[in-house]
Motif scaffolding. Structure first.
Motif, PDB file in Angstrom:
ATOM      1  N   ARG A 152       0.836  -1.210   0.000  1.00 19.66           N
ATOM      2  CA  ARG A 152       0.000   0.000   0.000  1.00 19.66           C
ATOM      3  C   ARG A 152       0.871   1.260   0.000  1.00 19.66           C
ATOM      4  O   ARG A 152       0.624   2.204  -0.761  1.00 19.66           O
ATOM      5  N   ASP A 193      -8.567   2.985   0.064  1.00 22.91           N
ATOM      6  CA  ASP A 193      -7.112   3.111  -0.049  1.00 22.91           C
ATOM      7  C   ASP A 193      -6.733   4.201  -1.049  1.00 22.91           C
ATOM      8  O   ASP A 193      -5.865   5.028  -0.780  1.00 22.91           O
ATOM      9  N   TRP A 194      -7.385   4.166  -2.225  1.00 22.04           N
ATOM     10  CA  TRP A 194      -7.144   5.208  -3.230  1.00 22.04           C
ATOM     11  C   TRP A 194      -8.459   5.511  -3.937  1.00 22.04           C
ATOM     12  O   TRP A 194      -9.150   4.601  -4.402  1.00 22.04           O
ATOM     13  N   ALA A 236      -5.407   9.393  -1.321  1.00 24.37           N
ATOM     14  CA  ALA A 236      -5.110   8.165  -0.586  1.00 24.37           C
ATOM     15  C   ALA A 236      -5.749   8.187   0.798  1.00 24.37           C
ATOM     16  O   ALA A 236      -5.918   9.251   1.403  1.00 24.37           O
ATOM     17  N   ASP A 237      -6.101   6.991   1.278  1.00 22.85           N
ATOM     18  CA  ASP A 237      -6.636   6.802   2.628  1.00 22.85           C
ATOM     19  C   ASP A 237      -7.818   7.741   2.885  1.00 22.85           C
ATOM     20  O   ASP A 237      -7.784   8.589   3.778  1.00 22.85           O
ATOM     21  N   THR A 243       1.212   3.934  -3.171  1.00 26.11           N
ATOM     22  CA  THR A 243       0.915   5.362  -3.037  1.00 26.11           C
ATOM     23  C   THR A 243       2.045   6.200  -3.622  1.00 26.11           C
ATOM     24  O   THR A 243       1.808   7.193  -4.322  1.00 26.11           O
ATOM     25  N   ARG A 294     -12.858   2.735   4.793  1.00 22.14           N
ATOM     26  CA  ARG A 294     -11.858   3.638   4.227  1.00 22.14           C
ATOM     27  C   ARG A 294     -11.506   3.156   2.825  1.00 22.14           C
ATOM     28  O   ARG A 294     -11.526   1.960   2.542  1.00 22.14           O
TER      29      ARG A 294
END
Length: 218
Positions: free
Chosen positions: A118, A154-155, A134-135, A122, A152
């Protein structure tokens, strides 16, 4: 095999009625190849492109390349197009994500924990032209107010495509989470990604595939 390759007679059995050529072995190989290609499709649907590619190679060694084999070979080179939405921009975003993941996977190798991939992804995305955040925290609305949720992303690519990186063992839960995120945020699509296996794997979650909730009146 519809015609005898020797005399071009129509075949109804493995043995040619005109010239007597016996194609029993070839017919068996053809059936085995078709069975392997069906298994390859099943593996692709299960998010195992490396296993699907291996099965396809075995099938083509047995019986060359028919239309299904050609289709599978092309699909394995463009996995972001499998069960994808028709929107060309979403496909382009998924392709860019897959290419970035392949680069990271090639550099770091298999078997690492998801947070490692991860963080690297990024950084890789930051070096590309893909617009992303991101996040990203996911919020929901109710009764005129907004509140936070445990979900959430991640991207979030271009504000349209939610991507979550997952472990293989956690894939079913990841798909459920993505389904919830797509519905809560009103996104056009979600994409799950796995980098720690034999190859990079991905899959789509689309609004049309999310079961509608059944509301029961009190």
């Amino acid at each position: 095999m519809d015609r005898c390759p020797v005399c071009r007679a129509h075949l109804t059995d493995p043995v040619c009625p005109r010239c007597g050529s016996d194609f029993t072995t070839a017919e068996q190989a053809c059936r085995q190849a078709r069975a392997l290609m069906r298994q390859a499709v099943e593996q692709l649907q299960a998010g195992e492109p490396a296993q699907a590619r291996h099965l396809l190679q075995r099938a083509r060694q047995l019986d060359g390349a028919d239309e299904l084999g050609v289709w599978l070979a092309a699909l394995l080179e463009r996995p972001w197009q499998y069960a994808a939405p028709a929107d060309a921009r979403l496909q382009a975003l998924a392709k860019g994500m897959w290419q970035a993941a392949c680069r990271v996977r090639h550099a770091l190798g298999p078997g690492l924990r998801t947070p490692v991939y991860r963080a690297a992804l990024t950084l890789e995305l930051a070096n590309r032209s893909l617009p992303f955040r991101a996040d990203v925290a996911v919020e929901a609305e109710y009764g005129g107010g907004r509140f936070s949720t445990p979900y959430r992303i991640d991207w979030l690519l271009d504000g349209r495509l939610a991507v979550i990186l997952t472990e293989a063992d956690n894939l079913p839960q990841c798909i459920r989470d993505l389904s919830a995120i797509v519905r809560l945020v009103g996104l056009e699509a979600g994409l799950w990604l796995h980098c720690g296996g034999a190859a990079v794997a991905l899959g789509w979650v689309l609004p049309a595939t999310i079961p509608e909730e059944k509301h029961v009146a009190a």
